[in-house]
Design a protein around this motif. Structure first.
Motif, PDB file in Angstrom:
ATOM      1  N   ASN A   1       0.802  -1.493  -0.022  1.00 22.24           N
ATOM      2  CA  ASN A   1      -0.164   0.019   0.137  1.00 22.24           C
ATOM      3  C   ASN A   1       1.017   1.309   0.391  1.00 22.24           C
ATOM      4  OD1 ASN A   1      -2.853  -0.944   0.556  1.00 22.24           O
ATOM      5  ND2 ASN A   1      -1.992  -2.011   2.425  1.00 22.24           N
ATOM      6  N   TYR A   2       0.844   2.368  -1.303  1.00 22.78           N
ATOM      7  CA  TYR A   2       1.206   3.390  -0.948  1.00 22.78           C
ATOM      8  C   TYR A   2       0.210   4.697  -1.284  1.00 22.78           C
ATOM      9  CZ  TYR A   2       4.560   0.368  -3.523  1.00 22.78           C
ATOM     10  OH  TYR A   2       6.014   0.001  -3.468  1.00 22.78           O
ATOM     11  N   LYS A   3       0.843   5.521  -0.058  1.00 24.31           N
ATOM     12  CA  LYS A   3       0.304   6.950   0.037  1.00 24.31           C
ATOM     13  C   LYS A   3       0.707   7.868  -0.822  1.00 24.31           C
ATOM     14  CE  LYS A   3      -1.523   6.008   4.111  1.00 24.31           C
ATOM     15  NZ  LYS A   3      -2.710   6.070   4.564  1.00 24.31           N
ATOM     16  N   GLN A   4      -0.086   8.734  -1.213  1.00 22.20           N
ATOM     17  CA  GLN A   4       0.127   9.891  -2.455  1.00 22.20           C
ATOM     18  C   GLN A   4       1.002  10.866  -2.751  1.00 22.20           C
ATOM     19  OE1 GLN A   4      -2.869  12.788  -2.582  1.00 22.20           O
ATOM     20  NE2 GLN A   4      -2.681  13.598  -5.042  1.00 22.20           N
ATOM     21  N   GLY A   5       1.900  10.388  -3.452  1.00 15.71           N
ATOM     22  CA  GLY A   5       3.592  11.136  -3.566  1.00 15.71           C
ATOM     23  C   GLY A   5       4.126  10.134  -2.948  1.00 15.71           C
ATOM     24  N   ASP A   6       4.280   9.508  -2.396  1.00 14.19           N
ATOM     25  CA  ASP A   6       5.286   7.873  -2.365  1.00 14.19           C
ATOM     26  C   ASP A   6       6.199   7.584  -3.900  1.00 14.19           C
ATOM     27  OD1 ASP A   6       4.505   8.096   0.815  1.00 14.19           O
ATOM     28  OD2 ASP A   6       3.624   5.652   0.652  1.00 14.19           O
ATOM     29  N   VAL A   7       7.016   7.692  -3.757  1.00 12.51           N
ATOM     30  CA  VAL A   7       8.222   6.818  -4.577  1.00 12.51           C
ATOM     31  C   VAL A   7       8.292   5.256  -4.884  1.00 12.51           C
ATOM     32  CG1 VAL A   7      10.459   7.338  -5.846  1.00 12.51           C
ATOM     33  CG2 VAL A   7       9.801   9.021  -4.885  1.00 12.51           C
ATOM     34  N   ILE A   8       7.860   4.577  -6.081  1.00 15.42           N
ATOM     35  CA  ILE A   8       7.961   3.520  -6.306  1.00 15.42           C
ATOM     36  C   ILE A   8       9.330   3.251  -6.734  1.00 15.42           C
ATOM     37  CG2 ILE A   8       6.418   1.610  -6.671  1.00 15.42           C
ATOM     38  CD1 ILE A   8       4.431   3.582  -6.330  1.00 15.42           C
ATOM     39  N   HIS A   9       9.847   3.984  -7.665  1.00 17.86           N
ATOM     40  CA  HIS A   9      10.928   3.713  -8.812  1.00 17.86           C
ATOM     41  C   HIS A   9      11.395   5.168  -8.978  1.00 17.86           C
ATOM     42  CE1 HIS A   9      13.016   1.220 -11.307  1.00 17.86           C
ATOM     43  NE2 HIS A   9      12.438   1.949 -12.535  1.00 17.86           N
ATOM     44  N   ARG A  10      12.229   4.302  -9.125  1.00 16.55           N
ATOM     45  CA  ARG A  10      13.682   5.505  -8.719  1.00 16.55           C
ATOM     46  C   ARG A  10      14.619   5.011  -9.938  1.00 16.55           C
ATOM     47  NH1 ARG A  10      13.938  10.244  -5.094  1.00 16.55           N
ATOM     48  NH2 ARG A  10      13.425   7.962  -3.642  1.00 16.55           N
ATOM     49  N   GLY A  11      13.980   5.548 -11.017  1.00 13.19           N
ATOM     50  CA  GLY A  11      14.758   5.402 -12.125  1.00 13.19           C
ATOM     51  C   GLY A  11      15.709   4.560 -12.840  1.00 13.19           C
ATOM     52  N   ASP A  12      16.995   3.772 -12.891  1.00 12.91           N
ATOM     53  CA  ASP A  12      18.095   2.972 -12.976  1.00 12.91           C
ATOM     54  C   ASP A  12      18.181   2.535 -11.485  1.00 12.91           C
ATOM     55  OD1 ASP A  12      20.135   4.770 -12.970  1.00 12.91           O
ATOM     56  OD2 ASP A  12      20.983   3.976 -14.601  1.00 12.91           O
ATOM     57  N   SER A  13      18.135   2.666 -10.824  1.00 14.74           N
ATOM     58  CA  SER A  13      18.726   3.286  -9.166  1.00 14.74           C
ATOM     59  C   SER A  13      17.679   1.635  -8.860  1.00 14.74           C
ATOM     60  CB  SER A  13      18.775   3.986  -8.512  1.00 14.74           C
ATOM     61  OG  SER A  13      17.090   3.974  -8.009  1.00 14.74           O
ATOM     62  N   ASP A  14      17.445   1.142  -9.351  1.00 17.05           N
ATOM     63  CA  ASP A  14      16.297  -0.357  -8.565  1.00 17.05           C
ATOM     64  C   ASP A  14      15.541  -1.173  -9.622  1.00 17.05           C
ATOM     65  OD1 ASP A  14      13.118   0.836  -7.650  1.00 17.05           O
ATOM     66  OD2 ASP A  14      14.127   2.250  -8.590  1.00 17.05           O
ATOM     67  N   CYS A  15      14.592  -2.649  -9.271  1.00 12.10           N
ATOM     68  CA  CYS A  15      14.521  -2.992 -10.200  1.00 12.10           C
ATOM     69  C   CYS A  15      13.249  -3.528  -9.533  1.00 12.10           C
ATOM     70  CB  CYS A  15      15.317  -4.437 -10.620  1.00 12.10           C
ATOM     71  SG  CYS A  15      14.439  -4.775 -12.352  1.00 12.10           S
ATOM     72  N   ILE A  16      12.206  -2.771  -8.615  1.00  8.61           N
ATOM     73  CA  ILE A  16      11.022  -2.949  -8.196  1.00  8.61           C
ATOM     74  C   ILE A  16      10.163  -4.338  -8.833  1.00  8.61           C
ATOM     75  CG2 ILE A  16       9.384  -1.222  -8.415  1.00  8.61           C
ATOM     76  CD1 ILE A  16       8.374  -1.365  -5.522  1.00  8.61           C
ATOM     77  N   GLY A  17       9.840  -4.907  -9.640  1.00 15.14           N
ATOM     78  CA  GLY A  17       9.159  -6.139 -10.402  1.00 15.14           C
ATOM     79  C   GLY A  17       8.419  -4.780 -11.450  1.00 15.14           C
TER      80      GLY A  17
ATOM     81  N   SER B   1       9.154  -0.945 -14.101  1.00 11.67           N
ATOM     82  CA  SER B   1       9.035  -0.501 -13.007  1.00 11.67           C
ATOM     83  C   SER B   1      10.304  -2.665 -12.621  1.00 11.67           C
ATOM     84  CB  SER B   1       8.261  -0.564 -12.129  1.00 11.67           C
ATOM     85  OG  SER B   1       7.613  -1.953 -12.213  1.00 11.67           O
ATOM     86  N   ALA B   2      10.133  -2.897 -13.902  1.00 11.86           N
ATOM     87  CA  ALA B   2      11.526  -4.230 -14.122  1.00 11.86           C
ATOM     88  C   ALA B   2      12.166  -4.407 -14.788  1.00 11.86           C
ATOM     89  CB  ALA B   2      10.092  -5.303 -14.209  1.00 11.86           C
ATOM     90  N   SER B   3      12.616  -2.195 -15.171  1.00 13.98           N
ATOM     91  CA  SER B   3      13.819  -2.705 -16.182  1.00 13.98           C
ATOM     92  C   SER B   3      14.769  -3.500 -16.224  1.00 13.98           C
ATOM     93  CB  SER B   3      13.891  -1.257 -16.241  1.00 13.98           C
ATOM     94  OG  SER B   3      14.536  -0.910 -15.265  1.00 13.98           O
ATOM     95  N   CYS B   4      14.713  -3.944 -15.065  1.00 13.21           N
ATOM     96  CA  CYS B   4      16.253  -4.663 -15.131  1.00 13.21           C
ATOM     97  C   CYS B   4      16.638  -6.048 -16.350  1.00 13.21           C
ATOM     98  CB  CYS B   4      16.815  -4.695 -13.332  1.00 13.21           C
ATOM     99  SG  CYS B   4      15.393  -5.469 -12.922  1.00 13.21           S
ATOM    100  N   ILE B   5      14.986  -6.600 -16.461  1.00 11.54           N
ATOM    101  CA  ILE B   5      15.174  -7.494 -17.166  1.00 11.54           C
ATOM    102  C   ILE B   5      14.575  -6.966 -18.305  1.00 11.54           C
ATOM    103  CG2 ILE B   5      14.185  -8.687 -15.216  1.00 11.54           C
ATOM    104  CD1 ILE B   5      11.362  -8.396 -16.073  1.00 11.54           C
ATOM    105  N   MET B   6      14.672  -6.060 -18.926  1.00 11.15           N
ATOM    106  CA  MET B   6      14.346  -5.759 -19.853  1.00 11.15           C
ATOM    107  C   MET B   6      15.503  -4.840 -20.981  1.00 11.15           C
ATOM    108  SD  MET B   6       9.835  -3.963 -19.525  1.00 11.15           S
ATOM    109  CE  MET B   6       9.707  -3.665 -21.278  1.00 11.15           C
ATOM    110  N   ARG B   7      16.310  -5.140 -21.542  1.00 12.04           N
ATOM    111  CA  ARG B   7      18.015  -4.889 -22.143  1.00 12.04           C
ATOM    112  C   ARG B   7      17.538  -3.477 -23.156  1.00 12.04           C
ATOM    113  NH1 ARG B   7      18.578 -10.075 -21.298  1.00 12.04           N
ATOM    114  NH2 ARG B   7      19.760 -10.806 -19.463  1.00 12.04           N
ATOM    115  N   ASN B   8      16.456  -3.393 -23.649  1.00  9.41           N
ATOM    116  CA  ASN B   8      16.262  -2.721 -24.411  1.00  9.41           C
ATOM    117  C   ASN B   8      15.310  -1.386 -24.439  1.00  9.41           C
ATOM    118  OD1 ASN B   8      17.088  -4.350 -26.231  1.00  9.41           O
ATOM    119  ND2 ASN B   8      15.150  -4.906 -26.777  1.00  9.41           N
ATOM    120  N   ILE B   9      14.423  -1.059 -22.597  1.00  8.50           N
ATOM    121  CA  ILE B   9      14.866  -0.265 -22.320  1.00  8.50           C
ATOM    122  C   ILE B   9      15.993   0.586 -21.559  1.00  8.50           C
ATOM    123  CG2 ILE B   9      13.207   1.147 -20.404  1.00  8.50           C
ATOM    124  CD1 ILE B   9      12.099  -0.414 -22.396  1.00  8.50           C
ATOM    125  N   THR B  10      16.517   1.974 -22.262  1.00  8.44           N
ATOM    126  CA  THR B  10      18.089   2.310 -21.711  1.00  8.44           C
ATOM    127  C   THR B  10      17.596   4.401 -21.159  1.00  8.44           C
ATOM    128  OG1 THR B  10      18.096   3.409 -24.197  1.00  8.44           O
ATOM    129  CG2 THR B  10      18.957   1.231 -23.871  1.00  8.44           C
TER     130      THR B  10
END
Length: 224
Positions: free
Chosen positions: A36-52, A87-96
């Motif tokens: 559960n996220y509150k309004q304004g919560d950051v879920i995914h930040r650039g290429d620094s994480d690969c949340i899923g 948000s799963a860009s770590c498994i999508m090599r073409n997303i640069t």
């Protein structure tokens, strides 16, 4: 782990579910978590994480790009029933390019582990096709956003945005601030305020502290 009700919901969204083998279903099921996220919560930040992979169960998200100067460009806004794979860009090599995702409102999101989802896509053609379709749909959204910003005058972009919001919410009243509208349209608050003032003078909308009310959709559509 997720509840049986949450799992049933995911099954309706992941249309390839009935084509999975029992081991594939078990793998995805054990990889799911509900957050559960509150309004304004950051879920995914650039290429620094690969949340899923994100499945929006309620509420809504905002996916955007962020320039070095801090300017934001909203790409698309996943809502209930939507799936976000960027948000799963770590498994999508073409997303640069770096994509940021935040909660647009209080939201419940079911997250599928990236590597488990990728394993199922590698083994199951139906899951792979689903992933490609979602990616293609989102790419179309991104191109539409870029087309508006690069080639359309702002009065036309704002008219499109107001009409789209009205259609999505089923209401002629849009409860958004000038700052929020600027964020969604890739503009500045001052520009939004000036254009809304022009729309008011033309009898197209009515502006209050609570939001914007559409008065003449026909004239708004004439701007398109």
């Amino acid at each position: 782990m997720i509840t049986s009700e949450q799992l049933d919901y995911v099954k309706t969204v992941l249309t390839f579910w009935n084509h999975l083998t029992p081991p594939e279903r078990a793998l995805l099921k054990q990889s799911m978590v509900s957050v559960n996220y509150k309004q304004g919560d950051v879920i995914h930040r650039g290429d620094s994480d690969c949340i899923g992979v994100l499945v929006v169960k309620s509420g809504g998200l905002r996916t955007y790009m962020l320039s070095e100067e801090g300017k934001e460009i909203t790409l698309f806004r996943p809502r209930q029933g939507d799936v976000c794979v960027l948000s799963a860009s770590c498994i999508m090599r073409n997303i640069t390019f770096d994509v940021h995702i935040e909660a647009d409102e209080d939201s419940e999101v079911i997250i599928l582990n990236s590597s488990d989802f990728q394993q199922v896509c590698n083994e199951n053609i139906y899951a792979e096709n689903f992933s490609y379709k979602v990616t293609t749909d989102r790419f179309s959204d991104v191109m539409w956003a870029m087309e508006q910003i690069l080639f359309m005058s702002f009065d036309k972009r704002l008219a499109i945005f107001l009409l789209d919001e009205s259609a999505k919410n089923g209401s002629d009243f849009i409860t958004l601030t000038h700052e929020q509208i600027a964020k969604y349209t890739g503009s500045a608050r001052e520009v939004v305020s000036r254009m809304l003032k022009y729309f008011v003078n033309e009898g197209l909308v009515e502006v209050s502290r609570k939001g914007v009310k559409l008065l003449d959709k026909k004239k708004l559509r004439a701007l398109l």
